[in-house]
Design a protein around this motif. Structure first.
Motif, PDB file in Angstrom:
ATOM      1  N   SER A   1      -0.767  21.795  31.257  1.00 45.63           N
ATOM      2  CA  SER A   1       0.312  22.424  30.490  1.00 45.63           C
ATOM      3  C   SER A   1       0.633  21.620  29.241  1.00 45.63           C
ATOM      4  CB  SER A   1       1.563  22.581  31.358  1.00 45.63           C
ATOM      5  OG  SER A   1       2.108  21.323  31.722  1.00 45.63           O
TER       6      SER A   1
ATOM      7  N   SER B   1      11.325  25.751  26.897  1.00 41.63           N
ATOM      8  CA  SER B   1      12.723  25.976  27.263  1.00 41.63           C
ATOM      9  C   SER B   1      13.129  24.901  28.256  1.00 41.63           C
ATOM     10  CB  SER B   1      12.921  27.368  27.875  1.00 41.63           C
ATOM     11  OG  SER B   1      12.099  27.546  29.016  1.00 41.63           O
TER      12      SER B   1
ATOM     13  N   ARG C   1       5.666  28.003  23.944  1.00 37.01           N
ATOM     14  CA  ARG C   1       7.113  28.195  24.053  1.00 37.01           C
ATOM     15  C   ARG C   1       7.722  27.177  25.011  1.00 37.01           C
ATOM     16  NH1 ARG C   1       6.665  34.735  24.719  1.00 37.01           N
ATOM     17  NH2 ARG C   1       6.038  35.195  22.571  1.00 37.01           N
TER      18      ARG C   1
ATOM     19  N   VAL D   1       5.642  28.447  29.713  1.00 37.43           N
ATOM     20  CA  VAL D   1       4.544  29.424  29.637  1.00 37.43           C
ATOM     21  C   VAL D   1       3.208  28.723  29.876  1.00 37.43           C
ATOM     22  CG1 VAL D   1       3.390  31.120  28.184  1.00 37.43           C
ATOM     23  CG2 VAL D   1       5.867  30.871  28.064  1.00 37.43           C
TER      24      VAL D   1
ATOM     25  N   VAL E   1      -1.282  24.062  20.894  1.00 40.24           N
ATOM     26  CA  VAL E   1      -0.552  25.124  20.202  1.00 40.24           C
ATOM     27  C   VAL E   1       0.343  24.539  19.119  1.00 40.24           C
ATOM     28  CG1 VAL E   1       1.198  26.916  20.487  1.00 40.24           C
ATOM     29  CG2 VAL E   1      -0.655  26.702  22.152  1.00 40.24           C
ATOM     30  N   GLU E   2       0.999  23.415  19.419  1.00 43.45           N
ATOM     31  CA  GLU E   2       1.855  22.772  18.429  1.00 43.45           C
ATOM     32  C   GLU E   2       1.071  22.386  17.174  1.00 43.45           C
ATOM     33  OE1 GLU E   2       5.466  21.403  18.296  1.00 43.45           O
ATOM     34  OE2 GLU E   2       5.193  23.437  19.056  1.00 43.45           O
TER      35      GLU E   2
ATOM     36  N   PRO F   1      -2.891  30.132  20.986  1.00 43.01           N
ATOM     37  CA  PRO F   1      -1.927  31.235  20.849  1.00 43.01           C
ATOM     38  C   PRO F   1      -0.489  30.713  20.901  1.00 43.01           C
ATOM     39  CG  PRO F   1      -2.950  31.234  23.034  1.00 43.01           C
ATOM     40  CD  PRO F   1      -3.692  30.234  22.217  1.00 43.01           C
ATOM     41  N   THR F   2       0.337  31.171  19.991  1.00 36.72           N
ATOM     42  CA  THR F   2       1.689  30.627  19.859  1.00 36.72           C
ATOM     43  C   THR F   2       2.541  30.824  21.111  1.00 36.72           C
ATOM     44  OG1 THR F   2       2.365  32.703  18.810  1.00 36.72           O
ATOM     45  CG2 THR F   2       1.734  30.892  17.357  1.00 36.72           C
ATOM     46  N   TRP F   3       2.289  31.904  21.848  1.00 36.76           N
ATOM     47  CA  TRP F   3       3.101  32.158  23.044  1.00 36.76           C
ATOM     48  C   TRP F   3       2.927  31.063  24.094  1.00 36.76           C
ATOM     49  CZ3 TRP F   3       0.094  32.522  27.376  1.00 36.76           C
ATOM     50  CH2 TRP F   3      -1.233  32.895  27.201  1.00 36.76           C
ATOM     51  N   LEU F   4       1.789  30.381  24.060  1.00 40.57           N
ATOM     52  CA  LEU F   4       1.533  29.338  25.047  1.00 40.57           C
ATOM     53  C   LEU F   4       2.389  28.097  24.801  1.00 40.57           C
ATOM     54  CD1 LEU F   4      -0.412  28.967  27.472  1.00 40.57           C
ATOM     55  CD2 LEU F   4      -1.956  27.768  25.926  1.00 40.57           C
TER      56      LEU F   4
ATOM     57  N   TYR G   1       0.111  22.842  25.461  1.00 39.48           N
ATOM     58  CA  TYR G   1       1.270  22.845  24.558  1.00 39.48           C
ATOM     59  C   TYR G   1       0.953  22.081  23.277  1.00 39.48           C
ATOM     60  CZ  TYR G   1       5.578  21.035  22.550  1.00 39.48           C
ATOM     61  OH  TYR G   1       6.554  20.659  21.671  1.00 39.48           O
TER      62      TYR G   1
END
Length: 459
Positions: free
Chosen positions: A313, A333, A331, A339, A320-321, A326-329, A317
């Protein structure tokens, strides 16, 4: 080369992540991370092939791993990042290198989650034969996915206690083994050197097989450099973990192999059938040794599942950063890339389903594809360290909290060692397919990464 996001002074790309890992978490992750499932599960085949020379095999591969960890520690202390070696490869070589190393390792970790879940389920199924294995895998996946979704400190707590159990078990095993060899363990006669009369019973070929088995047993050491980015003091955590790597490898891996081959004849069928640790404890007359070691192996497998979901994970992350996924990966919180945790867990469970649905083609192809990924990652680490060290010395020498020994000579020695392992894999029929499959995946990822890099440069 022009500065990119990964090269700015604010080196930690995981700024949105929490910093919930304490020093005790990192220390125990570093200590327990070296005691992987591969040590308990995979070492029996190596002993059967190499005989007593398995100690030499583990010592040689252990030296290579120490050099890799020292290089990785130098870069991770200078540039703490949840992307670890992937971020370093992007900074040192280019975005395509970070893309290739990161996504190859993500596939490896996610597949390993499924494999470890299958292994853990088989153990529990042996205790409760009426229950389906897939249900146990699903339960373990839900538990550790939930753990990683909640907060990073939950991952740290699980790994802290898992590592404590593994360290306690292997330490007790070593103490009992040494006492038995010294002839002071009640009710046990010391075998002396009777099991060590022939160092390489299967010649050099057996040593090669044992060496290849030992190299891949060391997987998982990279997790501590990924976790350090979410700790309260990343630089100190990485430095401490790397500096203690040498004695941990020497004691837990090389030491336990030496005890086992001294206690048990290398060609004993029990070494492969029951596992080398169970075979050794049975020789000592320890009651319930088999079930005791099954509990330890179960803990090791569950620990690896937890750590690999976490590592996958964070690598995902970080990619993506840096604009490499893919940007959704990416996210986040509550300080957690939830995600990415879910995606990594789903991929792992998909691998489990493939082992039931398509075991002879798709699943076998997937296993071969990840067979040599760790070596590819090590090469990226070594090349990145060669390039970044010069830059650090020239621009920001104060960042060198950890330094690679005898730079650059030992870095080149490590690269030569990796090349040697590749050659040995190409010679062996069982590992040749893995080498070619991993090579094909690496080239495909490199091509995609390079095309993406060129497209971004044009924009």
């Amino acid at each position: 080369m022009p500065l990119t996001k990964v090269e700015t002074p604010a080196e930690t790309d995981g700024v949105a992540l929490s910093h919930g890992l304490k020093q005790r978490h990192l220390s125990m992750i570093a200590l327990g991370g070296v005691i992987g499932a591969g040590l308990f599960v995979g070492s029996g085949a190596g002993i059967a092939a190499a005989g007593p020379s398995i100690v030499i095999a583990y010592a040689l591969s252990g030296l290579l791993v120490m050099l890799v960890m020292r290089m990785l520690g130098e870069m991770s202390a200078a540039y703490p990042s949840s992307g670890s070696f992937s971020s370093h490869a992007e900074r040192a070589i280019g975005p395509w290198a970070g893309f290739t190393a990161g996504w190859a390792f993500w596939v490896l970790l996610c597949t390993a989650v499924g494999l470890e879940g299958i292994g853990a389920a088989q153990i529990v199924h042996g205790w409760l034969p009426g229950t389906p294995e897939w249900a146990w895998v699903a339960l373990f996946m839900v538990v550790f996915c939930g753990t990683n979704l909640a907060a990073v400190k939950n991952f740290g707590e699980f790994e802290f206690w898992f590592a404590a159990l593994k360290v306690g078990a292997i330490t007790l095993f070593l103490v009992l083994g040494v006492l038995a060899l010294a002839g002071v363990l009640p009710g046990t006669d010391s075998p002396g050197g009777s099991n060590l009369t022939e160092l390489m019973p299967n010649g050099g070929e057996g040593l090669v097989i044992g060496l290849l088995a030992s190299v891949f047993a060391y997987g998982g050491l990279e997790t501590v450099t990924i976790a350090a980015a979410e700790s309260q003091d990343p630089v100190r955590g990485v430095a401490r973990a790397v500096r203690t790597a040498m004695w941990r490898i020497a004691v837990f891996y090389v030491g336990s192999m030496a005890v086992i081959v001294a206690l048990v004849p290398w060609d004993s069928p029990e070494v492969v059938e029951n596992g080398p640790y169970v075979a050794a404890l049975d020789r000592l007359g320890i009651p319930g040794a088999g079930q005791l070691m099954n509990v330890v192996v179960l803990v090791a497998l569950l620990s690896a599942m937890n750590a690999n979901i976490y590592g996958a994970s964070r690598i995902g992350y970080s990619l993506v950063e840096r604009g490499q996924g893919p940007t959704w990966l990416g996210r986040v919180s509550g300080g957690v890339p939830r995600v990415a945790v879910l995606a990594s867990s789903v991929f792992g469970f998909l691998c489990v389903l493939l082992s039931y649905w398509r075991p002879d083609d798709v699943f076998a192809w997937l296993l071969n594809m990840i067979g040599a990924v760790i070596l590819v990652v090590w090469i990226f680490i070594a090349v990145s360290q060669l390039r970044l060290r010069r830059r650090l010395e020239r621009e920001t020498p104060e960042r060198l909290a950890v330094r690679m020994w005898a730079f650059p000579w030992l870095t080149w020695v490590a690269l030569a060692g990796m090349a040697t392992v590749f050659v040995l894999m190409a010679r062996e029929p069982d590992t040749r397919v893995q080498l070619y499959s991993t090579g094909a995946m690496t080239l495909a990822l490199a091509a995609v990464g390079y095309a993406w890099q060129r497209a971004r440069e044009r924009r």
